[in-house]
Design a protein around this motif. Structure first.
Motif, PDB file in Angstrom:
ATOM      1  N   TRP A  38       2.815  24.836  18.145  1.00  0.00           N
ATOM      2  CA  TRP A  38       2.329  26.198  18.399  1.00  0.00           C
ATOM      3  C   TRP A  38       3.500  27.147  18.186  1.00  0.00           C
ATOM      4  CZ3 TRP A  38      -1.561  29.330  18.560  1.00  0.00           C
ATOM      5  CH2 TRP A  38      -1.400  30.584  19.132  1.00  0.00           C
ATOM      6  N   GLU A  39       3.344  28.019  17.169  1.00  0.00           N
ATOM      7  CA  GLU A  39       4.418  28.929  16.780  1.00  0.00           C
ATOM      8  C   GLU A  39       5.699  28.120  16.575  1.00  0.00           C
ATOM      9  OE1 GLU A  39       4.338  32.076  19.726  1.00  0.00           O
ATOM     10  OE2 GLU A  39       2.639  33.042  18.706  1.00  0.00           O
ATOM     11  N   GLU A  40       6.790  28.452  17.266  1.00  0.00           N
ATOM     12  CA  GLU A  40       8.026  27.711  17.023  1.00  0.00           C
ATOM     13  C   GLU A  40       8.177  26.480  17.913  1.00  0.00           C
ATOM     14  OE1 GLU A  40       9.465  30.967  19.969  1.00  0.00           O
ATOM     15  OE2 GLU A  40       7.728  30.530  18.679  1.00  0.00           O
ATOM     16  N   TYR A  41       7.144  26.191  18.735  1.00  0.00           N
ATOM     17  CA  TYR A  41       7.255  25.090  19.694  1.00  0.00           C
ATOM     18  C   TYR A  41       6.578  23.827  19.188  1.00  0.00           C
ATOM     19  CZ  TYR A  41       8.393  29.083  22.633  1.00  0.00           C
ATOM     20  OH  TYR A  41       8.958  30.224  23.139  1.00  0.00           O
ATOM     21  N   MET A  44      12.603  18.419  19.355  1.00  0.00           N
ATOM     22  CA  MET A  44      11.460  18.999  20.066  1.00  0.00           C
ATOM     23  C   MET A  44      11.900  20.270  20.769  1.00  0.00           C
ATOM     24  SD  MET A  44       9.029  17.300  23.023  1.00  0.00           S
ATOM     25  CE  MET A  44      10.363  17.069  24.194  1.00  0.00           C
ATOM     26  N   LYS A  45      11.232  21.387  20.488  1.00  0.00           N
ATOM     27  CA  LYS A  45      11.569  22.654  21.103  1.00  0.00           C
ATOM     28  C   LYS A  45      10.449  23.076  22.041  1.00  0.00           C
ATOM     29  CE  LYS A  45      12.809  27.452  20.188  1.00  0.00           C
ATOM     30  NZ  LYS A  45      12.935  28.531  19.201  1.00  0.00           N
ATOM     31  N   LEU A  46      10.825  23.390  23.302  1.00  0.00           N
ATOM     32  CA  LEU A  46       9.871  23.816  24.305  1.00  0.00           C
ATOM     33  C   LEU A  46      10.225  25.203  24.814  1.00  0.00           C
ATOM     34  CD1 LEU A  46       9.544  20.537  26.427  1.00  0.00           C
ATOM     35  CD2 LEU A  46       7.957  21.385  24.697  1.00  0.00           C
ATOM     36  N   PRO A  47       9.269  25.936  25.361  1.00  0.00           N
ATOM     37  CA  PRO A  47       9.589  27.246  25.939  1.00  0.00           C
ATOM     38  C   PRO A  47      10.599  27.116  27.083  1.00  0.00           C
ATOM     39  CG  PRO A  47       7.210  26.944  25.715  1.00  0.00           C
ATOM     40  CD  PRO A  47       7.830  25.622  25.441  1.00  0.00           C
ATOM     41  N   ALA A  48      11.333  28.175  27.323  1.00  0.00           N
ATOM     42  CA  ALA A  48      12.310  28.182  28.420  1.00  0.00           C
ATOM     43  C   ALA A  48      11.582  28.167  29.763  1.00  0.00           C
ATOM     44  CB  ALA A  48      13.202  29.405  28.305  1.00  0.00           C
ATOM     45  N   ASP A  60       4.784  34.632  28.323  1.00  0.00           N
ATOM     46  CA  ASP A  60       3.483  34.017  28.556  1.00  0.00           C
ATOM     47  C   ASP A  60       3.465  32.503  28.319  1.00  0.00           C
ATOM     48  OD1 ASP A  60       3.515  33.926  25.796  1.00  0.00           O
ATOM     49  OD2 ASP A  60       2.032  35.516  25.539  1.00  0.00           O
ATOM     50  N   MET A  61       4.637  31.900  28.107  1.00  0.00           N
ATOM     51  CA  MET A  61       4.758  30.444  28.081  1.00  0.00           C
ATOM     52  C   MET A  61       6.093  30.059  28.711  1.00  0.00           C
ATOM     53  SD  MET A  61       3.282  29.344  24.320  1.00  0.00           S
ATOM     54  CE  MET A  61       3.053  27.629  24.762  1.00  0.00           C
ATOM     55  N   PHE A  62       6.056  29.122  29.645  1.00  0.00           N
ATOM     56  CA  PHE A  62       7.301  28.640  30.247  1.00  0.00           C
ATOM     57  C   PHE A  62       7.131  27.180  30.651  1.00  0.00           C
ATOM     58  CE2 PHE A  62       4.893  31.169  33.327  1.00  0.00           C
ATOM     59  CZ  PHE A  62       4.672  30.258  34.357  1.00  0.00           C
ATOM     60  N   THR A  63       8.246  26.485  30.763  1.00  0.00           N
ATOM     61  CA  THR A  63       8.235  25.040  31.006  1.00  0.00           C
ATOM     62  C   THR A  63       8.688  24.720  32.422  1.00  0.00           C
ATOM     63  OG1 THR A  63       8.705  24.628  28.662  1.00  0.00           O
ATOM     64  CG2 THR A  63       9.090  22.811  30.200  1.00  0.00           C
ATOM     65  N   LEU A  64       7.890  23.888  33.100  1.00  0.00           N
ATOM     66  CA  LEU A  64       8.215  23.369  34.422  1.00  0.00           C
ATOM     67  C   LEU A  64       8.169  21.851  34.348  1.00  0.00           C
ATOM     68  CD1 LEU A  64       5.871  25.707  36.529  1.00  0.00           C
ATOM     69  CD2 LEU A  64       8.305  26.054  36.092  1.00  0.00           C
TER      70      LEU A  64
END
Length: 455
Positions: free
Chosen positions: A335-338, A1-5, A35-39
């Motif tokens: 979504w895209e690479e995520y 699973m890949k998430l935005p930084a 425009d996308m980040f993970t918290l």
């Protein structure tokens, strides 16, 4: 699973920063991560914040892939378990269908005279050259409007008690410091009436007691001629012919009361700030209002294009809600690479979306004209959220904003009393003008006009 930084600092520190510097914190994250980040979410699952309009479109266009009510449990202690905001699935859809009609069409427009009358009563008390905190009269207007629209109450002990207690209740969690109670459960300790949480609980208990008393009385004295929202909800039936329970009514009334006046008061305070610090905006607005002559009526005011653009730009630049309601993934989504697995929170960020220079050139500038020059999609402009979780009161709030702003701009010349730089601050869960924003009436422009209705 890949998430935005996303940022690596401890969540408690990030939350403190977002409480005391909400807009600056979001802008710093966007600058660092895009425009996308993970918290981290309150549930402990990853929370992906998104201000990409194409991603927001994908989220809003597929409501069946998400739950949302479970992401709003932070509001349960204030609104109750049966609030529309906390529901999902069929239950959410049923309650939404019951609650939506009063806020649209002829029923909503019938509140025009009420809004104008209350506005006139409040602003008639203003005195020349005496600075005042602008939020106070705006909140007085919106609270009276929502109480009279929701309950049909215009006077009496219960009406006065509700006005006082609701104001105190929301003030008790309005400052950045007191708002920490919302985000840090460990701080919710009832240490008596003088402790922050103890005071909140006792105020909430008093409000609840008044609401249940009103519900009981109105059930016993049903009046089909009444058009207030409580009367309409008492007579509403679901698809099985069942009425709403007392608990459902209480929680929905609490939701309408809390969401229906604090937010509009903040928006009106911002609108007055911009109109009376931007001479060109003020003059254009006045010229448009003057075209109505003495034949003002709610429908005509609501259709004025520049007034509408001023309200839209107000809600763009500093949206009251910084985020749309979270969407909790139910089935795997890419979504895209995520890749987003079930349980992950996807949260459209209204504030950062509205600050995108590719959509809104010079985003820090107050330019109502941008809303006259082009139309923005519901994935580019969403001050009231979107999809099946869009605010049911958006038409009512916009209508109220236009009438109140028109009434004031027609009659008064105003100025900012304190010339210090103004930045948005946290007020509970919302973004608002600072509590010390003061304005002053420099002169009365003309005699009060009476609002006339279309015959």
């Amino acid at each position: 699973m890949k998430l935005p930084a996303g940022p690596r600092t401890p969540q408690s520190l990030r939350m403190l920063r977002s409480i005391f510097y909400p807009s600056e914190t979001l802008e710093a994250y966007a600058q660092a991560y895009g425009d996308m980040f993970t918290l981290g979410s309150p549930s402990g699952s990853p929370m992906v914040v998104c201000s990409n309009p194409k991603c927001i479109q994908k989220i809003f266009s597929n409501p069946g892939q998400f739950d949302s009510g479970g992401g709003n449990l932070l509001l349960r202690f204030l609104l109750g378990n049966q609030s529309l905001i906390l529901l999902d699935g069929d239950r959410h859809q049923q309650q939404r269908q019951l609650l939506t009609p009063p806020f649209h069409g002829e029923r909503m427009r019938a509140y025009g005279e009420l809004i104008w009358e209350i506005t006139e009563q409040v602003i008639a008390q203003w005195k020349l050259d005496q600075p005042f905190v602008i939020r106070m009269p705006m909140q007085a207007i919106t609270l009276q409007v929502i109480l009279r629209a929701v309950f049909g109450l215009a006077e009496g002990e219960r009406f006065e008690r509700l006005k006082l207690l609701l104001t105190e209740l929301l003030e008790s969690i309005s400052s950045p410091l007191s708002a920490s109670l919302l985000f840090f459960p460990l701080l919710r300790q009832d240490l008596g009436a003088w402790s922050p949480w103890g005071r909140f609980l006792r105020l909430k208990q008093q409000v609840t007691k008044l609401l249940y008393a009103e519900i009981r009385e109105r059930r016993e004295q049903l009046d089909s001629s009444r058009t207030d929202i409580l009367s309409l909800l008492l007579s509403a039936r679901d698809e099985d012919g069942q009425p709403m329970s007392d608990e459902e009514l209480h929680d929905e009334l609490m939701t309408l009361l809390v969401a229906g006046h604090e937010t509009t008061a903040s928006a009106l305070s911002w609108a007055l700030y911009w109109v009376f610090t931007q001479p060109e905006v003020r003059n254009k607005l006045r010229q448009e209002l003057d075209t109505l002559g003495n034949e003002n009526n709610p429908a005509a005011i609501a259709q004025l294009p520049y007034l509408n653009a001023v309200c839209q730009e107000t809600l763009r630049l500093y949206p009251i809600a910084m985020f749309a309601f979270p969407r909790i993934v139910k089935t795997p989504l890419a979504w895209e690479e995520y890749e987003f697995e079930p349980g992950i929170w996807l949260v459209p960020c209204i504030y950062l979306l509205h600050q995108r220079p590719d959509i809104y050139p010079e985003p820090k500038q107050f330019k109502p004209e941008r809303f006259l020059e082009r139309q923005f999609s519901p994935f580019e402009y969403l001050p009231f959220g979107g999809s099946n979780r869009r605010c049911i009161g958006l038409a009512f709030a916009q209508f109220e904003m236009k009438l109140v702003l028109a009434a004031i701009a027609q009659q008064y010349e105003m100025a900012i009393a304190n010339q210090r730089p103004i930045r948005p601050v946290r007020r509970g869960l919302t973004l608002a003008p600072p509590a010390n924003l003061k304005m002053v009436v420099t002169h009365q422009r003309q005699q009060v006009q009476n609002l006339t209705t279309v015959s």
